[in-house]
Design a protein around this motif. Structure first.
Motif, short mmCIF file in Angstrom:
data_model
loop_
_atom_site.label_atom_id
_atom_site.label_comp_id
_atom_site.label_asym_id
_atom_site.label_seq_id
_atom_site.Cartn_x
_atom_site.Cartn_y
_atom_site.Cartn_z
N PRO A 23 0.80 -1.23 0.00
CA PRO A 23 0.00 0.00 0.00
C PRO A 23 0.84 1.28 0.00
O PRO A 23 0.47 2.25 -0.65
N LEU A 24 1.96 1.28 0.72
CA LEU A 24 2.77 2.49 0.76
C LEU A 24 3.39 2.79 -0.60
O LEU A 24 3.35 3.93 -1.08
N ASN A 25 3.94 1.77 -1.24
CA ASN A 25 4.52 1.96 -2.59
C ASN A 25 3.44 2.39 -3.58
O ASN A 25 3.68 3.24 -4.45
N THR A 26 2.26 1.77 -3.45
CA THR A 26 1.16 2.13 -4.34
C THR A 26 0.74 3.57 -4.15
O THR A 26 0.53 4.32 -5.12
N LEU A 27 0.63 3.99 -2.88
CA LEU A 27 0.24 5.37 -2.59
C LEU A 27 1.26 6.37 -3.14
O LEU A 27 0.90 7.38 -3.74
N LEU A 28 2.54 6.07 -2.96
CA LEU A 28 3.58 6.98 -3.47
C LEU A 28 3.55 7.04 -5.00
O LEU A 28 3.71 8.12 -5.59
N SER A 29 3.34 5.90 -5.63
CA SER A 29 3.27 5.89 -7.11
C SER A 29 2.07 6.71 -7.60
O SER A 29 2.17 7.46 -8.58
N LEU A 30 0.93 6.57 -6.90
CA LEU A 30 -0.25 7.32 -7.30
C LEU A 30 -0.04 8.82 -7.12
O LEU A 30 -0.49 9.62 -7.95
N LEU A 31 0.66 9.20 -6.06
CA LEU A 31 0.93 10.62 -5.84
C LEU A 31 1.85 11.17 -6.93
O LEU A 31 1.65 12.29 -7.42
N GLY A 34 -0.21 11.41 -9.98
CA GLY A 34 -1.15 12.50 -9.81
C GLY A 34 -0.52 13.86 -10.01
O GLY A 34 -1.09 14.73 -10.69
N VAL A 35 0.67 14.06 -9.44
CA VAL A 35 1.36 15.34 -9.61
C VAL A 35 1.74 15.56 -11.08
O VAL A 35 1.63 16.67 -11.61
N ALA A 36 2.18 14.49 -11.75
CA ALA A 36 2.55 14.60 -13.16
C ALA A 36 1.37 15.04 -14.03
O ALA A 36 1.54 15.80 -14.99
N LEU A 37 0.17 14.56 -13.68
CA LEU A 37 -1.01 14.94 -14.45
C LEU A 37 -1.63 16.25 -13.95
O LEU A 37 -2.38 16.90 -14.69
N THR A 38 -1.33 16.62 -12.71
CA THR A 38 -1.92 17.83 -12.13
C THR A 38 -1.44 19.08 -12.83
O THR A 38 -2.24 19.99 -13.12
N LEU A 234 -7.30 9.97 -11.26
CA LEU A 234 -8.28 10.43 -10.28
C LEU A 234 -7.62 11.22 -9.16
O LEU A 234 -8.19 12.21 -8.66
N CYS A 235 -6.42 10.81 -8.78
CA CYS A 235 -5.67 11.56 -7.77
C CYS A 235 -5.36 12.97 -8.28
O CYS A 235 -5.49 13.96 -7.52
N ALA A 236 -4.98 13.09 -9.55
CA ALA A 236 -4.72 14.40 -10.14
C ALA A 236 -5.98 15.26 -10.14
O ALA A 236 -5.94 16.46 -9.83
N ALA A 237 -7.11 14.64 -10.48
CA ALA A 237 -8.38 15.38 -10.50
C ALA A 237 -8.73 15.89 -9.10
O ALA A 237 -9.20 17.03 -8.94
N LEU A 238 -8.49 15.07 -8.09
CA LEU A 238 -8.77 15.50 -6.72
C LEU A 238 -7.84 16.63 -6.30
O LEU A 238 -8.27 17.58 -5.62
N LEU A 239 -6.57 16.56 -6.69
CA LEU A 239 -5.63 17.62 -6.34
C LEU A 239 -6.02 18.95 -7.00
O LEU A 239 -5.98 20.01 -6.37
N VAL A 240 -6.39 18.88 -8.28
CA VAL A 240 -6.79 20.10 -8.99
C VAL A 240 -8.08 20.67 -8.39
O VAL A 240 -8.22 21.89 -8.21
N THR A 241 -9.02 19.79 -8.05
CA THR A 241 -10.28 20.25 -7.46
C THR A 241 -10.04 20.90 -6.10
O THR A 241 -10.63 21.94 -5.78
N ALA A 242 -9.17 20.29 -5.29
CA ALA A 242 -8.85 20.87 -3.99
C ALA A 242 -8.21 22.24 -4.14
O ALA A 242 -8.57 23.20 -3.44
#
Length: 299
Positions: A23-31, A34-38, A234-242
């Protein structure tokens, strides 16, 4: 058909198991994804909001049609009829008395206007074109200037051209950023799949010995890249929305100070789906390339 669906469901479950196993590696990869798409998404959203703001701000991209001083009711009616036929956008009539009153309300102008023997201002029509492209605005202004009893047509074409050039440059920069970060996302997925292949090299070798095909071995990897990319989108979309929600109050306050009614637009549900699809597609591409290269090399 049922067997084919069963194979894909098995591969999907295997991909989900690998995502949940670390889960930790997955979370870091998603972040990271997400930042790359944000960044390109935020740039695109900023350009769209800027277009909306300039389109809604009074005086921006408007054409003023000033009539001759001797133009009467019949001439004004003819101009109104021509505007309706042209269907160039919305418009409103500004009587000369109203224009004089607005000018008198300006600071330092009351005494000057009061000293004039008569109202020197003409009647006018203010047109807000539906098409805000510089070429279309100039064509409309040229058309209006040829109408009878039209003394002058005012269009700040230099401002419109500058704004259009600025937005086109910003759009190009965002596209370049999008290509750059898309390559980064594919690279991230490529390396993640490569590490998975190396970590499970023995299992893959055993599966090949008992008759597993390359498609069977690659399928869970493809789903892994697809899911990782989609969740990153989806992580990128949440970051942009926030970020959009945080910026909405100060942007609205700034717009009010300039006399504009503007609310910062955020991402829609369709945009969420689009980002998930883009991320998933790029993730699948990275997984596909990595699986082809490393599984062929292990033969």
């Amino acid at each position: 058909m049922i067997a084919w669906i069963g194979h894909h469901l098995t591969a999907l479950r295997e991909a989900l198991r690998h995502l949940a196993a670390a889960p930790l590696n997955t979370l870091l990869s998603l972040l990271v994804i997400g930042v790359a798409l944000t960044l390109p998404t935020a740039g695109w959203l900023a350009i769209e909001n800027l277009r909306t703001l300039t389109g809604n701000t009074p005086g921006v991209q408007q054409i003023s049609i000033f009539l001759e001083l001797d133009a009467g009711q019949r001439e004004r009616g003819e101009i109104e009829s021509r505007l309706r036929q042209a269907a160039a956008g919305s418009w409103h009539f500004v009587p000369r008395a109203e224009a004089l009153k607005r000018l008198q309300e300006s600071e330092g102008m009351a005494e000057i206007i009061g000293s004039l023997p008569k109202n020197p201002l003409p009647d006018a029509f203010v047109v807000t074109p539906a098409d805000s492209q510089p070429e279309s605005l100039e064509h409309l202004a040229e058309t209006f200037s040829q109408w009878p009893k039209v003394a002058h047509v005012q269009l700040d074409s230099v401002w419109v051209k500058r704004l259009d050039a600025l937005l086109r440059l910003a759009k190009l920069v965002v596209m370049l950023l999008a290509v750059l970060f898309a390559g980064a996302l594919v690279t991230i997925t490529f390396n993640t799949i490569r590490l998975q292949i190396l970590a499970h090299a023995d299992e893959i070798e055993v599966a090949k010995l008992i008759g597993a095909t390359d498609s069977y071995i690659q399928r869970p990897l493809h789903y892994f890249g697809l899911l990782q990319g989609a969740l990153g989108g989806l992580c990128a979309a949440l970051l942009v929305t926030a970020g959009s929600h945080l910026l909405t109050p100060p942007v609205a306050e700034l717009a009010r100070l300039y006399g504009a009614d503007f609310t910062l637009q955020s991402l829609s549900a369709r945009d969420f789906g689009g980002l998930a699809a883009i991320g998933g597609g790029l993730g699948w591409l990275g997984a596909k390339i990595s699986a082809l290269i490393h599984l062929r090399g292990s033969r």
